[in-house]
Design a protein around this motif. Structure first.
Motif, PDB file in Angstrom:
ATOM      1  N   GLN A 220       0.834  -1.202   0.000  1.00 52.19           N
ATOM      2  CA  GLN A 220       0.000   0.000   0.000  1.00 52.19           C
ATOM      3  C   GLN A 220       0.872   1.257   0.000  1.00 52.19           C
ATOM      4  OE1 GLN A 220      -3.435   0.173   2.666  1.00 52.19           O
ATOM      5  NE2 GLN A 220      -2.981   2.327   3.100  1.00 52.19           N
ATOM      6  N   ALA A 221       1.876   1.304   0.855  1.00 53.61           N
ATOM      7  CA  ALA A 221       2.776   2.465   0.926  1.00 53.61           C
ATOM      8  C   ALA A 221       3.550   2.630  -0.378  1.00 53.61           C
ATOM      9  CB  ALA A 221       3.743   2.307   2.103  1.00 53.61           C
ATOM     10  N   LYS A 222       3.986   1.515  -0.951  1.00 54.88           N
ATOM     11  CA  LYS A 222       4.735   1.568  -2.209  1.00 54.88           C
ATOM     12  C   LYS A 222       3.852   2.105  -3.339  1.00 54.88           C
ATOM     13  CE  LYS A 222       9.046  -0.048  -1.978  1.00 54.88           C
ATOM     14  NZ  LYS A 222       9.481  -1.128  -2.819  1.00 54.88           N
ATOM     15  N   PHE A 223       2.593   1.650  -3.364  1.00 54.50           N
ATOM     16  CA  PHE A 223       1.690   2.075  -4.431  1.00 54.50           C
ATOM     17  C   PHE A 223       1.321   3.546  -4.282  1.00 54.50           C
ATOM     18  CE2 PHE A 223      -2.365   2.292  -6.770  1.00 54.50           C
ATOM     19  CZ  PHE A 223      -1.965   1.710  -7.970  1.00 54.50           C
ATOM     20  N   GLU A 224       1.143   4.011  -3.033  1.00 58.95           N
ATOM     21  CA  GLU A 224       0.852   5.424  -2.793  1.00 58.95           C
ATOM     22  C   GLU A 224       2.006   6.299  -3.271  1.00 58.95           C
ATOM     23  OE1 GLU A 224      -0.006   5.689   1.352  1.00 58.95           O
ATOM     24  OE2 GLU A 224      -2.126   5.178   1.122  1.00 58.95           O
ATOM     25  N   ALA A 225       3.240   5.834  -3.021  1.00 59.44           N
ATOM     26  CA  ALA A 225       4.415   6.585  -3.484  1.00 59.44           C
ATOM     27  C   ALA A 225       4.471   6.622  -5.006  1.00 59.44           C
ATOM     28  CB  ALA A 225       5.685   5.947  -2.916  1.00 59.44           C
ATOM     29  N   TYR A 226       4.092   5.521  -5.636  1.00 56.99           N
ATOM     30  CA  TYR A 226       4.061   5.431  -7.097  1.00 56.99           C
ATOM     31  C   TYR A 226       3.059   6.425  -7.690  1.00 56.99           C
ATOM     32  CZ  TYR A 226       2.227   3.437 -11.478  1.00 56.99           C
ATOM     33  OH  TYR A 226       1.741   3.259 -12.754  1.00 56.99           O
ATOM     34  N   LEU A 227       1.848   6.478  -7.104  1.00 62.30           N
ATOM     35  CA  LEU A 227       0.825   7.402  -7.587  1.00 62.30           C
ATOM     36  C   LEU A 227       1.210   8.854  -7.313  1.00 62.30           C
ATOM     37  CD1 LEU A 227      -2.596   5.736  -6.692  1.00 62.30           C
ATOM     38  CD2 LEU A 227      -1.459   5.833  -8.895  1.00 62.30           C
ATOM     39  N   SER A 228       1.816   9.105  -6.155  1.00 61.71           N
ATOM     40  CA  SER A 228       2.237  10.464  -5.829  1.00 61.71           C
ATOM     41  C   SER A 228       3.274  10.968  -6.818  1.00 61.71           C
ATOM     42  CB  SER A 228       2.805  10.517  -4.405  1.00 61.71           C
ATOM     43  OG  SER A 228       1.807  10.245  -3.450  1.00 61.71           O
TER      44      SER A 228
END
Length: 227
Positions: free
Chosen positions: A177-185
Motif C-alpha cells: 500500500q505504501a509503495k503504491f501510494e508513493a508510485y501514484l504520488s
C-alpha cells in the motif's frame, strides 16, 4: 510591421509551438496512466485521471494551433478568442491542479486503502491476489510481512527477490500500500510540474497575444487616418 508587433508575433508562434509539444507530452502521459491502470487489479481512479489528462492535452494542442493561426493572420477577432480560451484553460488547469493536490492528500489515500483492503480479503480467501503488486513494486503484504504472519500464512515467493525466500535479505519488508501510494504520488507530481509550466506559459501567451492585438489595432487606426 513594427518591431514590437513583429517580436510579439514571433514569440507567440514560438510559445504555441512549445504548447503543442507539452500538449503531446500530456497526451502520451495520459495514455501511459491508462495502460498502467489496465494492469492493476483494483481501480484507484487512474482510468478517470488518464482520460482527463488526455482530454486536457488535446485541448491544449487545439488551442495552440488556433493561437498560431491567429498570430499568422494577425486577426483581432481570433486573437481575442485565443486570449479568452487561454484564460478559461488557465482556470481549468488551476482547478485540476487543486483537485490533484487535494486528491493526493485525502481522496487518493482513502481510495488506495480501500482497494488494498479488498485485495487483502481476496488474498486470504485465495492466495495470489497481491502477487502482481508484490512482483511489480517489490513489496510484501498490504502493510508488511507481518500481514502473512497474522494469518499464519507462509511468505509467498513474490515477496522475495528472484522469488528466493531462503535468503533473509531477499525478503521485501515494506507493504504494497505504501509503495503504491508513493508510485501514484510520483505520477501526480509529474503532472503538477507540467501543469504549472503550462499555466505560466499560458499567462505569458495571453500577454503576448494582447500586445499583438493592440499593435494590430493601432496599425489599423493609423491606416484609417491616412485614407
Amino acid at each position: 510591421m513594427g518591431l514590437a508587433k513583429a517580436t510579439s508575433k514571433h514569440l507567440l508562434l514560438l510559445l504555441n509551438f512549445i504548447f503543442t509539444l507539452l500538449g503531446i507530452v500530456l497526451i502520451a502521459f495520459g495514455i501511459f496512466v491508462l495502460v498502467s491502470a489496465a494492469n492493476n487489479n483494483v481501480d484507484h481512479g487512474e482510468t478517470l485521471a488518464g482520460a482527463l489528462i488526455i482530454a486536457l492535452g488535446v485541448v491544449i494542442v487545439v488551442i495552440a494551433i488556433f493561437g498560431c493561426l491567429a498570430a499568422i493572420h494577425e486577426s483581432r477577432t481570433k486573437l481575442i478568442a485565443y486570449i479568452i480560451s487561454l484564460v478559461v484553460l488557465i482556470l481549468l488547469q488551476l482547478i485540476l491542479a487543486a483537485m490533484a493536490s487535494q486528491g493526493t492528500k485525502d481522496g487518493l489515500s482513502g481510495s488506495v486503502h480501500d482497494g488494498f483492503e479488498q485485495l487483502w480479503e481476496d488474498e486470504v480467501k485465495a492466495p495470489g491476489a497481491l502477487a502482481y503488486y508484490e512482483d511489480w513494486l517489490h513489496c510484501c503484504g498490504v502493510n508488511s510481512t507481518d500481514d502473512y504472519h497474522h494469518i499464519q500464512h507462509d511468505i509467498p515467493r513474490t515477496c522475495c527477490k528472484d522469488h528466493n525466500c531462503q535468503i533473509v535479505d531477499n525478503i521485501y519488508t515494506e507493504g504494497c500500500q505504501a509503495k503504491f501510494e508513493a508510485y501514484l504520488s510520483g505520477k501526480m507530481l509529474m503532472f503538477g510540474v507540467v501543469s504549472w509550466i503550462l499555466i505560466i506559459g499560458e499567462i505569458i501567451g495571453a500577454v503576448l497575444a494582447w500586445m499583438l492585438y493592440s499593435s494590430v489595432k493601432n496599425e489599423s487606426r493609423r491606416n484609417l487616418r491616412w485614407m
